[in-house]
Motif scaffolding. Structure first.
Motif, PDB file in Angstrom:
ATOM      1  N   THR A  49       0.868  -1.109   0.199  1.00 50.33           N
ATOM      2  CA  THR A  49       0.091   0.109   0.132  1.00 50.33           C
ATOM      3  C   THR A  49       0.765   1.354  -0.024  1.00 50.33           C
ATOM      4  N   SER A  50       0.618   2.313  -0.854  1.00 53.78           N
ATOM      5  CA  SER A  50       1.067   3.553  -0.941  1.00 53.78           C
ATOM      6  C   SER A  50       1.244   4.345   0.598  1.00 53.78           C
ATOM      7  N   SER A  51       0.318   3.890   1.350  1.00 46.99           N
ATOM      8  CA  SER A  51       0.122   4.585   2.681  1.00 46.99           C
ATOM      9  C   SER A  51       1.580   4.241   3.514  1.00 46.99           C
ATOM     10  N   ALA A  52       2.050   2.906   3.296  1.00 49.45           N
ATOM     11  CA  ALA A  52       3.104   2.844   3.889  1.00 49.45           C
ATOM     12  C   ALA A  52       4.554   3.623   3.638  1.00 49.45           C
ATOM     13  N   ASN A  53       4.305   4.443   2.590  1.00 51.65           N
ATOM     14  CA  ASN A  53       5.513   5.364   2.185  1.00 51.65           C
ATOM     15  C   ASN A  53       5.744   6.441   3.165  1.00 51.65           C
ATOM     16  N   THR A  54       4.788   6.666   3.938  1.00 47.62           N
ATOM     17  CA  THR A  54       4.956   7.873   4.921  1.00 47.62           C
ATOM     18  C   THR A  54       5.637   7.560   6.233  1.00 47.62           C
ATOM     19  N   CYS A  55       5.746   6.237   6.434  1.00 46.88           N
ATOM     20  CA  CYS A  55       6.373   5.763   7.678  1.00 46.88           C
ATOM     21  C   CYS A  55       7.552   4.948   7.513  1.00 46.88           C
ATOM     22  N   ARG A 107       5.276  -1.575   1.962  1.00 49.90           N
ATOM     23  CA  ARG A 107       5.401  -0.907   0.679  1.00 49.90           C
ATOM     24  C   ARG A 107       5.280  -1.707  -0.387  1.00 49.90           C
ATOM     25  N   VAL A 108       4.548  -1.047  -1.561  1.00 45.04           N
ATOM     26  CA  VAL A 108       4.437  -1.937  -2.914  1.00 45.04           C
ATOM     27  C   VAL A 108       5.805  -2.299  -3.330  1.00 45.04           C
ATOM     28  N   GLY A 109       6.005  -3.609  -3.935  1.00 46.29           N
ATOM     29  CA  GLY A 109       7.436  -3.798  -4.415  1.00 46.29           C
ATOM     30  C   GLY A 109       8.351  -4.281  -3.302  1.00 46.29           C
ATOM     31  N   ASN A 142      -3.933   1.212  -0.419  1.00 48.41           N
ATOM     32  CA  ASN A 142      -4.010   1.731  -1.818  1.00 48.41           C
ATOM     33  C   ASN A 142      -2.719   1.055  -2.921  1.00 48.41           C
ATOM     34  N   PRO A 143      -3.457   0.351  -3.769  1.00 48.36           N
ATOM     35  CA  PRO A 143      -4.715   0.119  -4.191  1.00 48.36           C
ATOM     36  C   PRO A 143      -5.517  -0.649  -3.471  1.00 48.36           C
TER      37      PRO A 143
END
Length: 227
Positions: free
Chosen positions: A140-146, A155-157, A188-189
Motif C-alpha cells: 500500500t502507498s500509505s506505507a510510504n509515509t512511515c 510498501r508496494v514492491g 491503496n490500491p
C-alpha cells in the motif's frame, strides 16, 4: 393470542438488534460454539482492543470466551518476527481449549505476519481458515509515509512481499478469505488485498478502521469460519 404475542416480541428483538448492529436472536439461536477457536491479529499501530466489538458479537452468537483470543504486539518490528508470536499464540490457544485447529482472523498488516506464519511456520493441521480484512497483501502507498521495518515491508514492491507472494499466494491446506472496501482509504490500491486462490469479497463502502466493527462484515466472517 400467546403465540402471536411471542412472534411480535421476537420480531421486535430482531429489529432492535439490527438497529444497534448486534446479532439478532434468530441468528444467534442457529449457532453453537464451533470446534475451532479463533485467534485475532490486529494491524499496524493498533492493539488487541481493536477486536472488542467483533469478539463481543462472536460471544453473542455462542462462541465461548475461551475460544476467542486477541493479543498485542510491537507493530514496528518485522512481520517475520511477529509471525513467531503468532505461532506461539496459536499453540497457546490450542493448549487452552484442547482443540486441534484454530481459525485466524486478521485486520490490515496482521494479515502479513499471519500469512508468513502459514507459509513458513504453521504446523500441519493447526489452522483451518484464515481471514484478511483490508490486508496490504500486495502493498500500500500509505506505507510510504512511515519508516519502521514493518512499514518498509508493506510498501508496494518490497522484498518481503515479493517473497511472501512468490509461487502460490495461498499455500497449504488452509481456506483463505479476504475482504476489501472501495472506501478503505488506507489500502491503496484497494485490490492489493485480493489473493489468488482465496475467496475474495468486496464489501459496501466501509472505511479501513471500521472493517472489524461493521455488522454485515461480521456476519460474513462468522459464516466463513463456521460453515
Amino acid at each position: 393470542m400467546t403465540s402471536l404475542l411471542t412472534r411480535w416480541l421476537l420480531a421486535l428483538m430482531v429489529a432492535t438488534a439490527t438497529l444497534v448492529g448486534l446479532p439478532s436472536p434468530a441468528l444467534a439461536a442457529s449457532y453453537t460454539p464451533p470446534s475451532n477457536p479463533i485467534l485475532f491479529v490486529h494491524g499496524w499501530n493498533s492493539s488487541a482492543s481493536t477486536w472488542n466489538t467483533m469478539i463481543s458479537r462472536f460471544r453473542a452468537d455462542g462462541w465461548p470466551s475461551s475460544h476467542l483470543r486477541a493479543f498485542s504486539y510491537n507493530t514496528s518490528q518485522s512481520n517475520a518476527t511477529t509471525a513467531q508470536t503468532v505461532s506461539q499464540e496459536v499453540d497457546k490457544l490450542l493448549a487452552a481449549t484442547g482443540a486441534t485447529r484454530v481459525d485466524i482472523v486478521t485486520h490490515s498488516m496482521g494479515g502479513l505476519s499471519s500469512r508468513y506464519y502459514l507459509k513458513n511456520l504453521a504446523g500441519s493441521g493447526k489452522v483451518d481458515r484464515w481471514v484478511s480484512l483490508g490486508g496490504p497483501n500486495h502493498g500500500t502507498s500509505s506505507a510510504n509515509t512511515c519508516v519502521s521495518t514493518a512499514c518498509l515491508e508493506m510498501r508496494v514492491g518490497s522484498t518481503f512481499l515479493a517473497t511472501l507472494n512468490s509461487g502460490d499466494e495461498t499455500p497449504g491446506a488452509f481456506v483463505y478469505g479476504t475482504w476489501r472496501s472501495r472506501c478503505d482509504g488506507v489500502i491503496n490500491p484497494v485490490d492489493s488485498t485480493i489473493l489468488s486462490g482465496a475467496s475474495n469479497t468486496q464489501t459496501a463502502c466501509v472505511f479501513h478502521t471500521s472493517l472489524q466493527n461493521d455488522a454485515t462484515i461480521y456476519g460474513q466472517v462468522r459464516d466463513f469460519v463456521n460453515p
